[in-house]
Motif scaffolding. Structure first.
Motif, PDB file in Angstrom:
ATOM      1  N   ARG A 186       0.836  -1.210   0.000  1.00 56.27           N
ATOM      2  CA  ARG A 186       0.000   0.000   0.000  1.00 56.27           C
ATOM      3  C   ARG A 186       0.862   1.247   0.000  1.00 56.27           C
ATOM      4  N   ASP A 190       1.010   4.077  -2.993  1.00 56.77           N
ATOM      5  CA  ASP A 190       0.752   5.494  -2.747  1.00 56.77           C
ATOM      6  C   ASP A 190       1.876   6.376  -3.288  1.00 56.77           C
ATOM      7  N   GLU A 222     -11.664  -2.923   0.291  1.00 57.85           N
ATOM      8  CA  GLU A 222     -11.186  -1.559   0.049  1.00 57.85           C
ATOM      9  C   GLU A 222     -10.015  -1.551  -0.922  1.00 57.85           C
ATOM     10  N   ASP A 223      -9.093  -2.504  -0.745  1.00 60.71           N
ATOM     11  CA  ASP A 223      -7.958  -2.581  -1.666  1.00 60.71           C
ATOM     12  C   ASP A 223      -8.427  -2.959  -3.066  1.00 60.71           C
ATOM     13  N   LYS A 225     -11.333  -2.285  -4.407  1.00 56.81           N
ATOM     14  CA  LYS A 225     -11.975  -1.099  -4.983  1.00 56.81           C
ATOM     15  C   LYS A 225     -10.933  -0.077  -5.441  1.00 56.81           C
ATOM     16  N   THR A 226      -9.888   0.087  -4.644  1.00 54.16           N
ATOM     17  CA  THR A 226      -8.804   0.999  -5.019  1.00 54.16           C
ATOM     18  C   THR A 226      -8.164   0.547  -6.322  1.00 54.16           C
ATOM     19  N   CYS A 227      -7.956  -0.753  -6.455  1.00 59.22           N
ATOM     20  CA  CYS A 227      -7.364  -1.304  -7.668  1.00 59.22           C
ATOM     21  C   CYS A 227      -8.232  -1.010  -8.889  1.00 59.22           C
ATOM     22  N   ASP A 230      -8.158   2.813  -9.640  1.00 62.29           N
ATOM     23  CA  ASP A 230      -6.860   3.166 -10.228  1.00 62.29           C
ATOM     24  C   ASP A 230      -6.806   2.757 -11.696  1.00 62.29           C
TER      25      ASP A 230
END
Length: 393
Positions: A186, A190, A222-223, A225-227, A230
């Motif tokens: 993570r 970032d 959450e990870d 969804k972030t992927c 992105d």
């Protein structure tokens, strides 16, 4: 590999009240502690001048003064470096005496104290401590995590290891658990996002999601969804089918973001427009640009229709599929060629596109059959050429 045979100490000239840094070898612990304490006192640190001949007591006192050292704006860079290396040797001596916790304490001090001007020195010290044989793997992990945080805070991205293959290999060597790897990935992701290194951020996110297994899959949302966000935001990313091979992504089934991803994988412009009409606020909440989504979906719809058309695709059909006038279509074809989504030539006179190849948005049985058919066609053409050459000879 660093050793503790040669220690760096601080030399204090009491008569001239001048503090300077010198390097000595084979210095006793008590002398080294004494010189360090006197030096820290000269900087205004709240430490005791006398030594107790108990390394734990003296080192605890010295550690309490490091914050003052790091906050000093006037200190010579080499002087600070030497002082911190001296602390490193004492920490290693403490480990020989089976004392623990000082590396963690130093990491905390480095995070909470210091100026941007000495951030590179702090990173150097943290990296050096990972190289000592007495440093445990758990401590190496903590040193590396602290390094990532400092590098991110001070924008010193090039001073830490971020190549995902190198990082993964190092974490393997340190025997770092999966949940700890996730934290590290993570941080690296970032850093890449901050520097707009989108492709590298995407690579890290894939490695991050692969770190989840059935035991912690419920914590991956959450990870995941972030992927997805992105990937969709990346202006150079068009193919997303590979994400469905990741359990954290498929675990999002039933979530509106998963539905959006599926549209970008195998949907068309009309399906996206309909989705947008129902979910405008949700799309805005994750920072997705509707205009950029439209541009990307037009390109994806374009390559789908070109793939279905075969060797020739006509402007009129493509313009209808993309909801465009034919005069506006050509730029999208050029963009698709530039992005290497297709290899083709535009025939403006005949208002058509002559296609060499198209990147498939998905790869399943249908796509495998297309590849097989194309290979068979090439084989037949080669056999025909061979026959013609034989006839000539």
């Amino acid at each position: 590999m660093p050793t503790i045979d040669g220690e760096i100490i601080i030399q204090h000239d009491i008569e001239n009240t001048d503090v300077s840094v010198s390097c000595f070898t084979s210095v006793s612990e008590s002398d080294q502690c004494l010189h360090l304490k006197i030096y820290l006192l000269s900087l205004g640190a709240n430490v005791k001048e006398e030594v107790t001949d108990d390394l734990q007591t003296d080192l605890d006192d010295i550690m309490n003064g490091i914050g003052t050292l790091l906050e000093n704006n006037q200190l010579d860079t080499e002087e600070m470096r030497s002082a911190l290396y001296s602390v490193c040797t004492l920490i290693m001596k403490s480990k020989q005496d089976n004392l623990s916790g000082y590396i963690s304490k130093l990491c905390s001090i480095f995070e909470q104290n210091g100026k941007s001007d000495n951030a590179s020195i702090r990173l150097e010290i943290l990296n050096t401590l990972t190289l000592y044989e007495l440093t445990t793997n758990a401590e190496r992990k903590e040193l590396y995590v602290t390094s990532l945080k400092l590098a991110k805070q001070n924008k010193l991205y090039d001073l830490v290891m971020t190549n995902i293959q190198e990082v993964s290999n190092q974490l393997d060597a340190w025997d770092i658990k999966q949940d700890e790897r996730i934290i590290i990935y993570r941080l690296i992701r970032d850093m890449f996002v901050e520097t707009q290194r989108n492709d590298e951020a995407a690579t890290v996110m894939l490695e991050l999601l692969r770190s989840y297994d059935d035991s912690n899959l419920a914590e991956s949302n959450e990870d995941a969804k972030t992927c997805v966000v992105d990937a969709l935001k990346n202006p150079e990313s068009y193919l997303f089918d590979h994400l469905l091979a990741l359990k954290p992504i498929t675990n999002l089934r039933g979530d509106w973001l998963y539905d959006l991803l599926k549209i970008f994988i195998n949907g068309d412009l009309n399906s996206y427009v309909a989705f947008h009409e129902k979910n405008k606020e949700l799309l805005q909440s994750i920072g997705l640009s509707h205009e950029e989504n439209l541009r990307k979906m037009r390109l994806l719809t374009l390559i789908t229709h070109i793939e279905k058309a075969g060797d020739v695709a006509y402007f009129s059909d493509l313009a209808t599929a993309l909801s465009l006038e034919e005069d506006d279509l050509e730029q999208y074809i050029i963009d698709a060629i530039t992005c290497k989504l297709i290899s083709a030539k535009i025939d403006e006179k005949e208002r058509k596109v002559n296609v060499n190849w198209v990147k498939s948005r998905t790869f399943g049985k249908a796509e495998l059959k297309q590849v097989s058919d194309r290979l068979q066609k090439w084989k037949n053409n080669l056999q025909l050429i061979r026959q013609n050459l034989s006839a000539i000879s």
